[in-house]
Write an enzyme that holds these catalytic residues in place. Structure first.
Site, PDB file in Angstrom:
ATOM      1  N   ASP A 174     -92.347 -15.586  96.375  1.00 25.07           N
ATOM      2  CA  ASP A 174     -92.043 -16.707  95.485  1.00 25.07           C
ATOM      3  C   ASP A 174     -90.625 -16.601  94.962  1.00 25.07           C
ATOM      4  O   ASP A 174     -89.955 -15.572  95.103  1.00 25.07           O
ATOM      5  CB  ASP A 174     -93.076 -16.860  94.369  1.00 25.07           C
ATOM      6  CG  ASP A 174     -92.988 -15.766  93.318  1.00 25.07           C
ATOM      7  OD1 ASP A 174     -92.089 -14.913  93.407  1.00 25.07           O
ATOM      8  OD2 ASP A 174     -93.812 -15.764  92.400  1.00 25.07           O
ATOM      9  N   ASP A 220     -87.448 -29.025  92.871  1.00 29.29           N
ATOM     10  CA  ASP A 220     -88.005 -29.563  94.123  1.00 29.29           C
ATOM     11  C   ASP A 220     -87.047 -29.334  95.289  1.00 29.29           C
ATOM     12  O   ASP A 220     -87.470 -29.017  96.407  1.00 29.29           O
ATOM     13  CB  ASP A 220     -88.290 -31.057  93.972  1.00 29.29           C
ATOM     14  CG  ASP A 220     -89.481 -31.333  93.061  1.00 29.29           C
ATOM     15  OD1 ASP A 220     -90.218 -30.380  92.746  1.00 29.29           O
ATOM     16  OD2 ASP A 220     -89.659 -32.508  92.680  1.00 29.29           O
ATOM     17  N   GLU A 269     -94.204 -22.266  93.207  1.00 33.30           N
ATOM     18  CA  GLU A 269     -93.060 -21.695  93.923  1.00 33.30           C
ATOM     19  C   GLU A 269     -93.477 -20.596  94.884  1.00 33.30           C
ATOM     20  O   GLU A 269     -92.637 -19.841  95.383  1.00 33.30           O
ATOM     21  CB  GLU A 269     -92.039 -21.140  92.918  1.00 33.30           C
ATOM     22  CG  GLU A 269     -92.489 -19.896  92.175  1.00 33.30           C
ATOM     23  CD  GLU A 269     -93.255 -20.195  90.891  1.00 33.30           C
ATOM     24  OE1 GLU A 269     -93.191 -19.361  89.979  1.00 33.30           O
ATOM     25  OE2 GLU A 269     -93.897 -21.259  90.814  1.00 33.30           O
TER      26      GLU A 269
END
Length: 313
Positions: free
Chosen positions: A193, A210, A236
């Protein structure tokens, strides 16, 4: 759900038909109808209890429908044709086209073997109706099957990154743990992540977050090999399923991913890094246990200060 409704209804219809034939003292026909009822019962059991056997149960149900229609046509002639129209249409929605089409052709062939039903100038209307019902059912079910396939594909894709989503990941991991032993023990699972992703969203807005997720997905796609798969697990967090062969190769693979992201991923505030945790498949019966080992390694990597990777022992 429609199949689970149709199956018991068809079975009950055949059961009542059998009872009526017995009461009418048509013993041979009643015996045939009873056999078809048993076939429909078996189909109902398979459809309700064994999801992997839905197509088998559906095919058996279609055969029961066909047998019932042919028996009714043999006994009652043209008066039974409305049931034939219903069976022709419903079979296309019980099983996929590749199965329904030859079964419905079998029904049509059986009807044609009864000349008094369809052949001759006075019977042309019934033949035209059967042809139209067959053609409409075939065309409509193909369209419906195509729409269903596209919806299933959309349901397994993440809208933002275009990567397979968590549902697709769980299916892939289940297939891996159920696969051949040699193939399973070659697989490595990488959970990764974005470091401090909340700060990116808080400082620069969700649009920047995003963009970072989409850019990371593109980098991962570029870095993966032909047999590797990448998924967006949620938020994420991403997951990579890699055919690496050994723990040492998995360590090299995760380091390569970390470096590639370190060199390429940027945001409004500068460089964006990731942390990675990885685990080779170690004989787990449940994919969740395998995933938990990789996830624990991810937390260990974050504990080392982030922008790092840890491979579970």
């Amino acid at each position: 759900m429609p199949l689970r409704t149709i199956a018991p209804v068809a079975m009950l219809a055949l059961l009542f038909f059998t009872a009526w034939l017995l009461l009418d003292d048509r013993l041979a026909a009643a015996a045939l109808s009873a056999a078809l009822t048993v076939l429909a019962l078996l189909a109902t059991v398979l459809i309700h209890r064994h999801r992997p056997h839905l197509q088998t149960g559906g095919a058996l149900l279609c055969l029961a429908n066909i047998g019932g229609c042919l028996l009714a046509a043999w006994l009652f002639g043209r008066d039974a044709l409305p049931w034939t129209y219903l069976a022709l249409m419903s079979n296309f929605f019980i099983v996929r086209n590749g199965i329904a089409t030859p079964l419905n052709l079998l029904l049509a062939a059986g009807l044609l073997l009864m000349p008094s039903l369809l052949l001759g100038p006075a019977r042309l209307q019934a033949l035209v109706v059967i042809t139209l019902v067959f053609g409409f059912g075939y065309h409509f079910s193909r369209r419906l099957q195509g729409d269903r396939t596209r919806l299933e594909q959309l349901a397994t894709l993440d809208a933002l990154t275009g990567l397979p989503n968590r549902r697709a990941l769980e299916k892939a991991l289940q297939q891996q743990t159920n696969g051949l032993r040699e193939a399973r023990f070659r697989q490595g699972l990488v959970v990764l992540d974005i470091d401090h992703f909340k700060d990116v969203n808080d400082r620069y807005g969700h649009a920047a977050g995003d963009t970072a997720l989409s850019d990371l997905a593109a980098i991962l796609r570029f870095e993966l090999r032909e047999n590797d798969q990448v998924f967006r697990f949620g938020g994420e967090e991403f997951v990579v399923l890699a055919d690496v062969g050994s723990r040492e190769a998995l360590a090299c693979f995760t380091e390569r991913l970390r470096k590639a992201v370190y060199q390429a991923l940027r945001g409004p505030g500068g460089r964006i890094t990731i942390s990675l945790g990885a685990a080779m498949y170690a004989g787990e019966q449940r994919w969740q246990d395998w995933f938990a080992r990789a996830d624990a390694a991810l937390y260990a990597a974050k504990g080392q200060g982030r922008n790092s990777e840890v491979v579970a022992e």
